[in-house]
Design an enzyme around this catalytic site. Structure first.
Site, PDB file in Angstrom:
ATOM      1  N   ASN A  43       0.900  -1.148  -0.185  1.00 36.86           N
ATOM      2  CA  ASN A  43      -0.094   0.110  -0.175  1.00 36.86           C
ATOM      3  C   ASN A  43       1.139   1.185   0.305  1.00 36.86           C
ATOM      4  O   ASN A  43       1.835   1.044   0.723  1.00 36.86           O
ATOM      5  CB  ASN A  43      -1.074   0.123   1.112  1.00 36.86           C
ATOM      6  CG  ASN A  43      -0.428  -0.657   2.515  1.00 36.86           C
ATOM      7  OD1 ASN A  43       0.589  -1.146   2.955  1.00 36.86           O
ATOM      8  ND2 ASN A  43      -0.461   0.265   3.142  1.00 36.86           N
ATOM      9  N   GLU A  56      -2.814  -4.789  -3.150  1.00 35.50           N
ATOM     10  CA  GLU A  56      -3.824  -5.949  -4.053  1.00 35.50           C
ATOM     11  C   GLU A  56      -3.777  -5.274  -5.957  1.00 35.50           C
ATOM     12  O   GLU A  56      -3.134  -5.587  -6.764  1.00 35.50           O
ATOM     13  CB  GLU A  56      -4.810  -5.765  -4.081  1.00 35.50           C
ATOM     14  CG  GLU A  56      -5.397  -6.823  -2.814  1.00 35.50           C
ATOM     15  CD  GLU A  56      -5.643  -5.959  -1.272  1.00 35.50           C
ATOM     16  OE1 GLU A  56      -4.880  -4.922  -1.277  1.00 35.50           O
ATOM     17  OE2 GLU A  56      -6.203  -6.718  -0.325  1.00 35.50           O
TER      18      GLU A  56
HETATM   19  N1  THU Z   1      -5.414  -1.691   2.377  1.00 42.15           N
HETATM   20  C1  THU Z   1      -4.786  -2.578   1.307  1.00 42.15           C
HETATM   21  O1  THU Z   1      -3.484  -2.155   1.211  1.00 42.15           O
HETATM   22  N2  THU Z   1      -5.554  -3.628   0.862  1.00 42.15           N
HETATM   23  C2  THU Z   1      -6.978  -3.854   1.708  1.00 42.15           C
HETATM   24  O2  THU Z   1      -7.634  -4.339   0.813  1.00 42.15           O
HETATM   25  C3  THU Z   1      -7.447  -2.711   2.236  1.00 42.15           C
HETATM   26  C4  THU Z   1      -6.667  -1.680   3.375  1.00 42.15           C
HETATM   27  C5  THU Z   1      -4.459  -0.538   2.812  1.00 42.15           C
HETATM   28  C6  THU Z   1      -4.882   1.105   2.205  1.00 42.15           C
HETATM   29  C7  THU Z   1      -4.179   1.497   3.786  1.00 42.15           C
HETATM   30  O3  THU Z   1      -3.135   2.300   3.695  1.00 42.15           O
HETATM   31  C8  THU Z   1      -5.009   0.946   4.561  1.00 42.15           C
HETATM   32  O4  THU Z   1      -4.253  -0.254   4.246  1.00 42.15           O
HETATM   33  C9  THU Z   1      -5.306   1.357   6.147  1.00 42.15           C
HETATM   34  O5  THU Z   1      -6.720   1.355   4.484  1.00 42.15           O
END
Ligand code: THU
Length: 128
Positions: A43, A56
């Site tokens: 992320n 993802e």
């Molecule tokens: N996040 C992801 O990377 N994947 C997910 O499926 C859910 C949330 C990240 C986005 C953000 O940086 C952090 O988790 C909190 O929402």
């Protein structure tokens, strides 16, 4: 090592590169193509919060941008209290390419396995 463990290890490693100064959630993902190639993502947050990209989607966009559009499985790893499956936006993006993808989501304590069909039944497509 089996495919699931290989994907999970790659996702765990990718989580180390997460840029998450706002939420503190460091998420890693690894997706496998039908040819057996692995692409990873983490992320990447932004001070303008809604511009954040999930791990993802970064993984699948990297794969698609390199010419791969069919996938067998994706792993998501984060050191949260409970492992979490992909968010709704990511489910829709994954369904565009592989509606029956296997999904493994894990934390430091354990893992769960499911499918995209189970997480996103009746997904939106332009020919539905
Ligand atoms: N996040 C992801 O990377 N994947 C997910 O499926 C859910 C949330 C990240 C986005 C953000 O940086 C952090 O988790 C909190 O929402």
């Amino acid at each position: 090592m089996d495919v699931i463990q290989t994907l999970l290890r790659a996702a765990q490693k990718a989580a180390q590169e997460a840029y998450a100064p706002y939420s503190g959630y460091k998420v890693g993902s690894a997706i496998m193509t039908t040819e057996g190639r692995i692409f990873t993502g983490c992320n990447v947050e932004n001070a303008s919060y809604s511009l954040t990209l999930c791990a993802e989607r970064l993984a699948i966009f990297k794969a698609v941008s390199e010419g791969y559009q069919k996938f067998t499985g994706i792993a998501i790893y984060a050191e949260t209290d409970k492992p979490f499956p992909p968010c709704g936006a990511c489910r829709q993006v994954l369904a565009e390419f592989s509606p029956d993808l296997q999904i493994i989501y894990a934390n430091q304590k354990g893992q769960q396995i499911t499918t995209l069909t189970e997480l996103l039944p009746h997904s939106f497509t332009l020919d539905s």
